[in-house]
Write an enzyme that holds these catalytic residues in place. Structure first.
Site, PDB file in Angstrom:
ATOM      1  CG  ASN A   1      -9.100  -1.260  12.033  1.00  0.00           C
ATOM      2  OD1 ASN A   1      -8.153  -1.903  11.573  1.00  0.00           O
ATOM      3  ND2 ASN A   1      -9.574  -0.185  11.437  1.00  0.00           N
TER       4      ASN A   1
ATOM      5  CD  GLU B   1      -9.008   1.149   7.820  1.00  0.00           C
ATOM      6  OE1 GLU B   1      -8.929   0.217   8.651  1.00  0.00           O
ATOM      7  OE2 GLU B   1      -8.498   2.265   8.002  1.00  0.00           O
TER       8      GLU B   1
ATOM      9  CG  HIS C   1      -5.992  -2.112   8.886  1.00  0.00           C
ATOM     10  ND1 HIS C   1      -6.203  -0.865   9.423  1.00  0.00           N
ATOM     11  CD2 HIS C   1      -4.642  -2.247   8.813  1.00  0.00           C
ATOM     12  CE1 HIS C   1      -5.043  -0.286   9.648  1.00  0.00           C
ATOM     13  NE2 HIS C   1      -4.079  -1.102   9.300  1.00  0.00           N
TER      14      HIS C   1
ATOM     15  CG  ASP D   1      -0.283  -0.400   2.518  1.00  0.00           C
ATOM     16  OD1 ASP D   1       0.966  -0.369   2.572  1.00  0.00           O
ATOM     17  OD2 ASP D   1      -1.001  -0.735   3.469  1.00  0.00           O
TER      18      ASP D   1
HETATM   19  C1  GLP Z   1      -0.649   0.482   8.587  1.00  0.00           C
HETATM   20  C2  GLP Z   1      -0.231  -0.317   7.371  1.00  0.00           C
HETATM   21  C3  GLP Z   1      -0.367  -1.796   7.619  1.00  0.00           C
HETATM   22  C4  GLP Z   1       0.272  -2.152   8.941  1.00  0.00           C
HETATM   23  C5  GLP Z   1      -0.436  -1.457  10.065  1.00  0.00           C
HETATM   24  C6  GLP Z   1       0.130  -1.769  11.434  1.00  0.00           C
HETATM   25  O1  GLP Z   1      -2.004   0.742   8.630  1.00  0.00           O
HETATM   26  N1  GLP Z   1      -0.957   0.026   6.187  1.00  0.00           N
HETATM   27  O2  GLP Z   1       0.233  -2.503   6.540  1.00  0.00           O
HETATM   28  O3  GLP Z   1       0.231  -3.532   9.126  1.00  0.00           O
HETATM   29  O4  GLP Z   1      -0.295  -0.063   9.842  1.00  0.00           O
HETATM   30  O5  GLP Z   1       1.214  -0.930  11.701  1.00  0.00           O
HETATM   31  P1  GLP Z   1       2.283  -1.163  12.832  1.00  0.00           P
HETATM   32  O6  GLP Z   1       3.093  -2.311  12.406  1.00  0.00           O
HETATM   33  O7  GLP Z   1       3.076   0.108  12.856  1.00  0.00           O
HETATM   34  O8  GLP Z   1       1.534  -1.407  14.073  1.00  0.00           O
END
Ligand code: GLP
Length: 233
Positions: free
Chosen positions: A128, A135, A130, A62
């Site tokens: 949440n 989402e 995702h 993404d």
């Molecule tokens: C973002 C990214 C996800 C990631 C998530 C969790 O929303 N788009 O790919 O898995 O954050 O992030 P973190 O690893 O910093 O908790």
């Protein structure tokens, strides 16, 4: 889905790294990569290793809409700094958050995913539930798409920005069907704030309300959790 409990992020990174090496030895050529704080220790292991990606490809999950590749908050920048500068791939792809024609960019990305099927996909977990930026409520049939980020995700990701008002409200993300077509999935989740989503992902019903629950239906999915993230299982 194989659930692997580890002591901490360091041990989780080692586990994911061992899986990566096994799959590369078995012929994996295209890696699906993720950003966020979760994979950082894993990327450090890669940077310190003797792995050579010069004949391999990477495709990222993404990118924020509106951020240029040289913006330090962009996922392009994150990947350059944490992976590509140390281990360049033959080709690396991310969605272009500054594309003028978003529909054309989405088609380009979907074509790429068809051309280079992902062998090994790294995933983090949103609080949440995702995956990528898919989402709750995203169709399990989704391919690359434009996402309106939830307030919860904007808040959770605000720590990477100077101010919450700077967090983009939209992103381009591979869809759930795109992620599920990867041969192997490795999801890591660490910390208390992931415990509830992790428990629902593993023990709850498979539902679009908790996107990561779809991993229960994948034939080769690994979920690596530290003690706290696994505390509600
Ligand atoms: C973002 C990214 C996800 C990631 C998530 C969790 O929303 N788009 O790919 O898995 O954050 O992030 P973190 O690893 O910093 O908790």
């Amino acid at each position: 889905m194989k659930v692997i409990r580890v002591k901490n992020q360091e041990e989780g990174a080692q586990m994911a790294f061992t899986l990566l090496k096994e799959k590369i030895a078995a012929g994996a050529k295209t890696l699906g990569l993720a950003t966020g704080s979760t994979p950082l220790a894993f990327y450090q292991k890669i940077a310190d290793s003797d792995l050579d990606f010069s004949e391999m490809r990477s495709i990222n999950l993404d990118e924020y809409l509106g951020l240029a590749a040289d913006n330090p908050q962009s996922y392009h920048y994150f990947m350059e700094k944490n992976v590509f500068i140390h281990k360049p791939f033959k080709e690396s792809f991310l969605p272009d958050g500054r594309a003028e024609d978003i529909d054309a960019e989405i088609s380009r990305y979907n074509r790429l995913l068809e051309q280079y099927p992902i062998d090994f996909q790294i995933l983090g977990l949103g609080q949440n539930g995702h995956i990528g930026f898919n989402e709750p409520g995203t169709s399990f049939d989704s391919q690359t798409h434009l996402v309106d980020l939830t307030q919860e995700t904007i808040q959770a990701n605000a720590r990477f920005f100077a101010d919450q008002s700077e967090v983009p409200h939209q992103a381009l993300s591979m869809g759930i069907a795109s992620i599920m077509s990867a041969k192997t999935l490795v999801l890591m989740a660490y910390g208390q704030q992931k415990a509830e989503a992790a428990a629902k992902m593993i023990n709850g019903p498979v539902t679009e309300e908790l996107p990561a629950s779809i991993l229960q239906r994948h034939a080769d999915a690994f979920v690596i959790l530290d003690e706290v993230a696994a505390s509600l299982l």
